[in-house]
Design a protein around this motif. Structure first.
Motif, PDB file in Angstrom:
ATOM      1  N   ARG A 153       0.767  -1.219   0.024  1.00 32.32           N
ATOM      2  CA  ARG A 153       0.122  -0.347  -0.122  1.00 32.32           C
ATOM      3  C   ARG A 153       0.916   1.298  -0.074  1.00 32.32           C
ATOM      4  NH1 ARG A 153      -5.285   0.587   4.361  1.00 32.32           N
ATOM      5  NH2 ARG A 153      -6.351   2.219   2.789  1.00 32.32           N
ATOM      6  N   THR A 154       0.747   2.335  -1.150  1.00 38.54           N
ATOM      7  CA  THR A 154       1.612   3.347  -1.073  1.00 38.54           C
ATOM      8  C   THR A 154       0.735   4.659  -0.967  1.00 38.54           C
ATOM      9  OG1 THR A 154       1.043   3.227  -3.526  1.00 38.54           O
ATOM     10  CG2 THR A 154       2.980   2.311  -2.790  1.00 38.54           C
ATOM     11  N   GLY A 155      -0.535   4.489  -0.483  1.00 37.49           N
ATOM     12  CA  GLY A 155      -1.342   5.541  -0.330  1.00 37.49           C
ATOM     13  C   GLY A 155      -2.701   5.023   0.150  1.00 37.49           C
ATOM     14  N   TRP A 156      -3.633   5.882   0.366  1.00 36.03           N
ATOM     15  CA  TRP A 156      -5.083   5.521   0.851  1.00 36.03           C
ATOM     16  C   TRP A 156      -5.602   4.441  -0.177  1.00 36.03           C
ATOM     17  CZ3 TRP A 156      -7.649   4.531   4.850  1.00 36.03           C
ATOM     18  CH2 TRP A 156      -8.954   4.277   4.825  1.00 36.03           C
ATOM     19  N   ASP A 157      -5.539   4.766  -1.539  1.00 33.87           N
ATOM     20  CA  ASP A 157      -6.220   3.886  -2.385  1.00 33.87           C
ATOM     21  C   ASP A 157      -5.132   3.449  -3.541  1.00 33.87           C
ATOM     22  OD1 ASP A 157      -6.069   6.293  -3.381  1.00 33.87           O
ATOM     23  OD2 ASP A 157      -8.123   6.317  -4.115  1.00 33.87           O
ATOM     24  N   SER A 158      -3.925   3.683  -3.074  1.00 33.97           N
ATOM     25  CA  SER A 158      -2.857   3.168  -4.356  1.00 33.97           C
ATOM     26  C   SER A 158      -2.143   2.024  -3.765  1.00 33.97           C
ATOM     27  CB  SER A 158      -2.054   4.522  -4.825  1.00 33.97           C
ATOM     28  OG  SER A 158      -1.444   4.875  -3.583  1.00 33.97           O
ATOM     29  N   ALA A 159      -1.194   1.351  -4.598  1.00 35.14           N
ATOM     30  CA  ALA A 159      -0.540   0.122  -4.371  1.00 35.14           C
ATOM     31  C   ALA A 159       0.447   0.002  -5.330  1.00 35.14           C
ATOM     32  CB  ALA A 159      -1.556  -0.878  -4.204  1.00 35.14           C
ATOM     33  N   THR A 160       1.485  -0.419  -5.051  1.00 39.44           N
ATOM     34  CA  THR A 160       2.647  -1.058  -5.791  1.00 39.44           C
ATOM     35  C   THR A 160       2.409  -2.733  -5.911  1.00 39.44           C
ATOM     36  OG1 THR A 160       4.114   0.419  -5.537  1.00 39.44           O
ATOM     37  CG2 THR A 160       4.983  -1.719  -6.155  1.00 39.44           C
ATOM     38  N   ILE A 161       2.445  -3.413  -7.083  1.00 39.87           N
ATOM     39  CA  ILE A 161       2.008  -4.803  -7.271  1.00 39.87           C
ATOM     40  C   ILE A 161       3.605  -5.399  -7.224  1.00 39.87           C
ATOM     41  CG2 ILE A 161       0.779  -6.731  -8.219  1.00 39.87           C
ATOM     42  CD1 ILE A 161      -0.932  -4.642  -6.760  1.00 39.87           C
ATOM     43  N   LEU A 162       3.567  -6.615  -6.420  1.00 39.98           N
ATOM     44  CA  LEU A 162       5.020  -7.346  -6.851  1.00 39.98           C
ATOM     45  C   LEU A 162       4.528  -8.659  -7.688  1.00 39.98           C
ATOM     46  CD1 LEU A 162       6.212  -6.908  -3.109  1.00 39.98           C
ATOM     47  CD2 LEU A 162       6.675  -5.534  -5.046  1.00 39.98           C
ATOM     48  N   ARG A 163       5.664  -9.282  -8.008  1.00 38.56           N
ATOM     49  CA  ARG A 163       5.391 -10.455  -9.000  1.00 38.56           C
ATOM     50  C   ARG A 163       5.041 -11.495  -8.211  1.00 38.56           C
ATOM     51  NH1 ARG A 163      10.263 -13.325  -8.499  1.00 38.56           N
ATOM     52  NH2 ARG A 163      12.138 -12.089  -8.197  1.00 38.56           N
ATOM     53  N   GLU A 164       5.416 -11.763  -7.005  1.00 42.09           N
ATOM     54  CA  GLU A 164       5.130 -12.518  -6.137  1.00 42.09           C
ATOM     55  C   GLU A 164       4.647 -12.481  -4.745  1.00 42.09           C
ATOM     56  OE1 GLU A 164       8.323 -15.180  -5.609  1.00 42.09           O
ATOM     57  OE2 GLU A 164       8.958 -15.603  -7.600  1.00 42.09           O
ATOM     58  N   PRO A 165       3.522 -13.424  -4.163  1.00 43.65           N
ATOM     59  CA  PRO A 165       2.909 -12.974  -2.873  1.00 43.65           C
ATOM     60  C   PRO A 165       4.092 -12.526  -1.777  1.00 43.65           C
ATOM     61  CG  PRO A 165       1.925 -14.817  -3.692  1.00 43.65           C
ATOM     62  CD  PRO A 165       3.078 -14.611  -4.545  1.00 43.65           C
ATOM     63  N   LEU A 166       3.626 -11.775  -0.901  1.00 40.80           N
ATOM     64  CA  LEU A 166       4.648 -11.376   0.537  1.00 40.80           C
ATOM     65  C   LEU A 166       4.790 -12.865   1.273  1.00 40.80           C
ATOM     66  CD1 LEU A 166       2.822  -7.874   1.235  1.00 40.80           C
ATOM     67  CD2 LEU A 166       5.359  -8.187   0.177  1.00 40.80           C
ATOM     68  N   ILE A 167       4.116 -13.470   1.202  1.00 41.35           N
ATOM     69  CA  ILE A 167       4.181 -14.731   2.116  1.00 41.35           C
ATOM     70  C   ILE A 167       4.368 -15.880   1.398  1.00 41.35           C
ATOM     71  CG2 ILE A 167       3.403 -16.178   4.035  1.00 41.35           C
ATOM     72  CD1 ILE A 167       3.953 -13.350   4.774  1.00 41.35           C
ATOM     73  N   LEU A 182      -0.326  -8.929   6.566  1.00 33.84           N
ATOM     74  CA  LEU A 182      -0.755  -7.771   7.200  1.00 33.84           C
ATOM     75  C   LEU A 182       0.552  -7.061   7.920  1.00 33.84           C
ATOM     76  CD1 LEU A 182      -4.340  -8.366   8.331  1.00 33.84           C
ATOM     77  CD2 LEU A 182      -3.589  -6.608   6.393  1.00 33.84           C
ATOM     78  N   ALA A 183       1.255  -8.026   8.572  1.00 32.66           N
ATOM     79  CA  ALA A 183       2.406  -7.399   9.462  1.00 32.66           C
ATOM     80  C   ALA A 183       3.346  -6.913   8.538  1.00 32.66           C
ATOM     81  CB  ALA A 183       3.035  -8.576  10.071  1.00 32.66           C
ATOM     82  N   ILE A 184       3.786  -7.415   7.507  1.00 35.08           N
ATOM     83  CA  ILE A 184       4.698  -6.461   6.264  1.00 35.08           C
ATOM     84  C   ILE A 184       3.951  -5.585   5.667  1.00 35.08           C
ATOM     85  CG2 ILE A 184       5.891  -7.135   4.256  1.00 35.08           C
ATOM     86  CD1 ILE A 184       6.093 -10.237   4.892  1.00 35.08           C
ATOM     87  N   GLN A 185       3.021  -5.685   5.471  1.00 34.96           N
ATOM     88  CA  GLN A 185       2.155  -4.420   4.572  1.00 34.96           C
ATOM     89  C   GLN A 185       2.022  -3.153   5.626  1.00 34.96           C
ATOM     90  OE1 GLN A 185      -1.262  -6.571   3.506  1.00 34.96           O
ATOM     91  NE2 GLN A 185      -0.750  -6.348   1.241  1.00 34.96           N
ATOM     92  N   THR A 186       1.678  -3.484   6.758  1.00 31.31           N
ATOM     93  CA  THR A 186       1.456  -2.227   7.840  1.00 31.31           C
ATOM     94  C   THR A 186       2.962  -2.070   8.475  1.00 31.31           C
ATOM     95  OG1 THR A 186       1.076  -3.881   9.723  1.00 31.31           O
ATOM     96  CG2 THR A 186      -0.735  -3.124   8.505  1.00 31.31           C
ATOM     97  N   GLY A 187       4.168  -2.756   8.226  1.00 26.30           N
ATOM     98  CA  GLY A 187       5.146  -2.399   9.070  1.00 26.30           C
ATOM     99  C   GLY A 187       5.198  -2.798  10.368  1.00 26.30           C
ATOM    100  N   ALA A 211      -2.656   3.062  10.237  1.00 30.83           N
ATOM    101  CA  ALA A 211      -2.356   4.493  10.396  1.00 30.83           C
ATOM    102  C   ALA A 211      -1.081   4.854  10.613  1.00 30.83           C
ATOM    103  CB  ALA A 211      -3.299   4.965  11.632  1.00 30.83           C
ATOM    104  N   GLY A 212       0.055   3.791  10.664  1.00 30.85           N
ATOM    105  CA  GLY A 212       1.356   4.488  10.987  1.00 30.85           C
ATOM    106  C   GLY A 212       2.018   4.495   9.619  1.00 30.85           C
ATOM    107  N   GLN A 213       1.174   3.989   8.601  1.00 31.10           N
ATOM    108  CA  GLN A 213       1.713   3.845   7.308  1.00 31.10           C
ATOM    109  C   GLN A 213       1.467   5.168   6.470  1.00 31.10           C
ATOM    110  OE1 GLN A 213       3.262   1.122   5.080  1.00 31.10           O
ATOM    111  NE2 GLN A 213       4.260   0.919   7.173  1.00 31.10           N
TER     112      GLN A 213
END
Length: 503
Positions: A153-167, A182-187, A211-213
């Motif tokens: 998630r790069t903004g409230w409604d925007s994102a960067t998509i990666l070629r493979e799942p985070l997990i 979610l732990a990775i996505q929220t930092g 909210a921390g992001q």
């Protein structure tokens, strides 16, 4: 490949230095940037702004960036020197969250910095890690989908998509894998995210983590000494285009007073509203804590941990006579400058550390709207027993867990040991405030934390120690991120304590 010193921009050099300082010493990121800017006298406003964006973005999204680096490259943060972590974090932030600079240029510059700092072997490691991350990015500017397993998630409604799942792993996502993602996505760490969910429920706990992001807005309040509501509205519209429905958003506070939410990217520091003293900065959660004290005109109020002074200013504008104390003389000087700019530069008493008794006496003699005194807790405990004040506010030092978007470095020191140490200081500060307040008086205890160890437990411990006091009201606000700037709320806690006995 030969790389010259000239290939490293001042912005990146400053950002890397500031992030390194935070990782090494645990200081404040804003102060590290300010110190670096002061030492680089030639840095222009544009480079300083970019350095701030890179540094805050890197530390705010540290957990996410390092989660991605570890997922797609052979990277172990704990075994990486702080300077190289800073290089990778700032470059990783650019590669994942920004698309203004071509990826190859960001990688090239990061490699140059690494070579300068640690030599050729380190630069090769940085190059290898960042190339893998570059290859992992499929799309910038995608629409955010909370269920997407490979989205950052790069903004409230925007994102960067990666070629493979985070997990890693195929098949349906169970609750455990969802939390790890979610732990990775929220930092957040998995343990921290699980604690938030345990305490506040799944929806509210995850929202607090998100909210921390976010990148918080700046909230401007009208200075009633310098402008009427109509004048403030007109000047704000002239400067920020409010009347043209541009990005700046109006919202009303609980008193019906209009406040201005200025979104990220607007250079508020250069605002004429601030420069001319027509406005001051304070998030609504902090403003609510000051409002909870219900200070009346002419009342003598002690602000025990005052800097940078938002609550002192708000109370003084309500007509209270405020003594502002703090342990940091430089931050008190900033408070003094802000008060003067707002027209509150009436006679001021600045005392050396340990001079609280003189300052308290001066507060009673009259003439000053805000008096500034550095606070030494041990000395204050000895000299503050006169019961001179009608009320006090204790905005206590805390973990800052409710304002991680504004103070992202606080996440690095959020641990049980730190909370235990802060608990002792927080209870002690309440005792100092109680010694300063007359019988029948009031204290507001506030933090910018959402930890029960720093909030409810502190209040309960203090009331057990001094049964004359009771908690009349308490408020917990979880940090909130939303589509509009006016949706933003810092997290925090405030409790109103009242003394049921006269002295």
């Amino acid at each position: 490949m030969t790389t010259s010193r000239a290939s490293v921009s001042p912005a990146r050099a400053l950002a890397v230095r500031a992030v390194t300082a935070v990782l090494s010493d645990g200081g404040r990121l804003s102060e590290a940037l300010a110190q670096g800017s002061a030492e680089r006298a030639g840095i222009d406003a544009r480079d300083a702004g970019l350095a701030r964006e890179l540094a805050f973005g890197a530390v705010r999204r540290l957990g996410t960036i390092e989660g991605v680096l570890s997922r797609f490259a052979a990277y172990e943060p704990r075994r990486t020197p702080a300077a190289l972590r800073a290089v990778l974090l700032t470059a990783g932030y650019q590669l994942l969250y920004l698309d203004r600079v071509p990826a190859f240029a960001a990688v090239h510059e990061a490699v140059s910095v690494a070579r300068r700092l640690r030599g050729a072997p380190s630069s090769r490691m940085v190059n290898a890690v960042l190339r893998r991350v570059t290859d992992a990015v499929v799309q910038h500017g995608a629409k955010w989908d909370a269920a997407h397993p490979a989205a950052i998630r790069t903004g409230w409604d925007s994102a960067t998509i990666l070629r493979e799942p985070l997990i890693h792993g195929a098949g349906r996502e169970d609750d455990q894998r969802r939390r790890r993602r979610l732990a990775i996505q929220t930092g957040e760490s998995l343990a921290r995210l699980s604690l938030l969910i345990q305490r506040f429920g799944d929806e509210r706990g995850v929202a607090a983590a998100w909210a921390g992001q976010g990148t918080p807005p700046t909230v401007l309040h009208r200075n009633s000494l310098r402008a009427t509501r109509e004048e403030f509205a007109a000047r704000a519209a002239d400067e920020h285009g409010v009347g043209a429905r541009e990005a700046v958003v109006w919202a009303a506070d609980p008193d019906g007073e209009a406040v201005l939410f200025v979104p990220p990217g607007v250079r508020v520091a250069e605002s004429a509203l601030l420069r001319e003293g027509l406005a001051y900065v304070q998030d609504l959660t902090a403003a609510d804590a000051a409002r909870l004290l219900r200070a009346q005109p002419g009342e003598h109020v002690l602000d025990l941990c005052a800097a940078p002074g938002g609550k002192s200013v708000a109370l003084a504008l309500r007509g209270a006579r405020v003594l502002a104390c703090d342990a940091s003389a430089p931050r008190l000087e900033r408070l003094r400058e802000n008060a003067r700019r707002l027209g509150l530069d009436l006679p001021v008493c600045v005392t050396p550390a340990g001079g609280e008794s003189a300052a308290i006496g001066a507060a009673r003699e009259g003439g000053a709207a805000i008096i500034h005194a550095p606070l030494d807790v041990s000395v204050a405990e000895q000299c503050a027993g006169g019961g001179e004040f009608d009320a006090a506010i204790v905005d206590a030092p805390c973990s800052n867990s409710g304002v991680l978007a504004r103070r992202p470095e606080a996440r690095l020191r959020l641990c049980a040991a730190a909370l235990r140490s802060l608990f002792e200081l927080q209870v002690r500060l309440l005792g100092v405030a109680a010694a300063c307040v007359r019988g029948g008086g009031r204290i507001v205890y506030s933090t910018c934390s959402i930890e029960e160890e720093e909030n409810d437990r502190v209040v309960e411990a203090f009331v057990r120690l001094d049964p004359r006091w009771r908690c009349a009201e308490r408020r917990l606000t979880l940090p909130t991120w939303g589509a509009c700037a006016s949706d933003w709320r810092d997290g925090g806690f405030a409790a109103l304590l009242v003394d049921g006995h006269s002295r």
